[in-house]
Scaffold this active site. Structure first.
Site, PDB file in Angstrom:
ATOM      1  CG  ASP A  69      -0.121  -0.090   2.530  1.00  0.00           C
ATOM      2  OD1 ASP A  69       1.128  -0.174   2.466  1.00  0.00           O
ATOM      3  OD2 ASP A  69      -0.736  -0.079   3.605  1.00  0.00           O
ATOM      4  CB  CYS A 120       5.266  -2.490   2.189  1.00  0.00           C
ATOM      5  SG  CYS A 120       6.441  -1.971   0.910  1.00  0.00           S
ATOM      6  CG  HIS A 146       6.027  -5.737  -0.897  1.00  0.00           C
ATOM      7  ND1 HIS A 146       5.034  -4.868  -0.502  1.00  0.00           N
ATOM      8  CD2 HIS A 146       5.956  -6.800  -0.044  1.00  0.00           C
ATOM      9  CE1 HIS A 146       4.395  -5.373   0.544  1.00  0.00           C
ATOM     10  NE2 HIS A 146       4.942  -6.541   0.837  1.00  0.00           N
ATOM     11  CG  HIS A 191       2.764  13.861 -13.280  1.00  0.00           C
ATOM     12  ND1 HIS A 191       2.250  13.575 -14.541  1.00  0.00           N
ATOM     13  CD2 HIS A 191       2.346  15.123 -12.986  1.00  0.00           C
ATOM     14  CE1 HIS A 191       1.575  14.615 -14.978  1.00  0.00           C
ATOM     15  NE2 HIS A 191       1.618  15.569 -14.074  1.00  0.00           N
TER      16      HIS A 191
END
Length: 302
Positions: A111, A114, A221, A296
């Site tokens: 999310d 982590c 992750h 961005h």
């Protein structure tokens, strides 16, 4: 998996099929199979200078001894012990089937937070708190803003003020800078094991800390690592001593197993999409260039 070399006066043999969870009797039986020296008269030594191992307890696990993959075991026959009768097979006890603690991955949500969830989990001794990320982001921003000389644009890749605003957002990812800051704050060594390279990065390694925690990283992750006993209600163990090199070896074995199963993300090839303008991108390099050109910074994996 342990890969050991068994060396005797008559030569050496590669010994495979053992792990740190194997018992002493399995090791001795394997030595007898390779060398012909009966279990009861084996003298097994390791290290330089070689020191003899006390292997009286056949049910003990190899993880309790200073044996690691790649070691050479020196085996001699003890002359002062009588050999067992050759016409009767040696009866050995079967290894106990009691579950032993193992190092395992504790999966947390992907999310964008982590890293913060994983670090909080291990430093708090296995407390799972998904609401911790905002506080940890705020803590990092506070530490960085309080020392603009140490945390300059050259270190952060953006101005100190820009970084503090950026890290507080819930759509940004943490990495090496944040791990280093948290290692200092929690006064513990944070070891990150990479499943693609099977390498461990030790943050706070030379700081003299006594505590060590472990994370596993697949390219994008982070998950925490913990020692747990299968089938037991005992709480997981997440904090280890910095002198415990066995736990590092187990973490690398876990990472190597994930690598063989291709449980990693090649950050130079994985597909991304800019969540602001929906532009498709490939890898970190294109994402960085897009962020530089457009401002961005919210990306999602495709």
């Amino acid at each position: 998996m342990l890969r050991l070399r068994c060396k005797t006066k008559n030569g050496s043999h590669i010994m495979q099929g053992l792990t740190h969870q194997s018992c002493v009797q399995e090791l001795k039986s394997k030595v007898e199979e390779l060398t012909g020296i009966p279990c009861d008269v084996q003298k097994i030594m390791v290290g330089y200078p070689p020191s003899s191992l006390d292997l009286q307890n056949g049910d003990a696990h190899l993880k309790d001894y200073p044996i690691k993959s790649g070691d050479t075991l020196i085996v001699e026959e003890e002359k002062n012990k009588p050999k067992p009768p050759q016409d009767h097979p040696t009866v050995t006890k079967a290894p106990r089937l009691e579950a032993s603690p193992t190092l395992a991955r504790r999966v947390v949500p992907a999310d964008n937070s982590c890293l913060f969830t994983s670090v909080n989990y291990v430093v708090e001794g296995g407390v799972y708190d998904l609401a911790c990320a905002p506080d940890m982001r705020g803590l990092i921003a506070q530490i960085v803003s309080s020392d603009p000389a140490a945390y300059s644009e050259a270190v952060l890749g953006k101005t100190n003020e820009e970084y503090c605003t950026w890290i507080r957002r819930d759509d940004t990812w943490g990495g090496a800078i944040e791990v280093s800051i948290m290692s200092k704050f929690y006064q513990c060594e944070i070891c990150v094991v990479d499943t693609q390279t099977v390498r461990v990065d030790r943050f706070g390694e030379d700081a003299g800390y006594h505590k060590r925690v472990l994370l596993i990283y697949d390219g994008i992750h982070y998950d925490p690592l913990q020692k747990e006993t299968p089938g037991s209600d005992a709480p997981p163990h997440t904090i280890f001593s910095t002198t415990d090199d066995v736990i590092l070896a187990q973490a690398l074995e876990l990472a190597d197993d994930a690598r063989r199963k291709r449980q990693f993300t090649d950050v130079n090839r994985f597909a991304l999409r800019c969540m602001v303008c929906q532009t498709g991108l490939v890898g970190q390099k294109e994402a960085r260039e897009h962020a530089k050109e457009t401002g961005h910074t919210n990306f999602g994996e495709v």
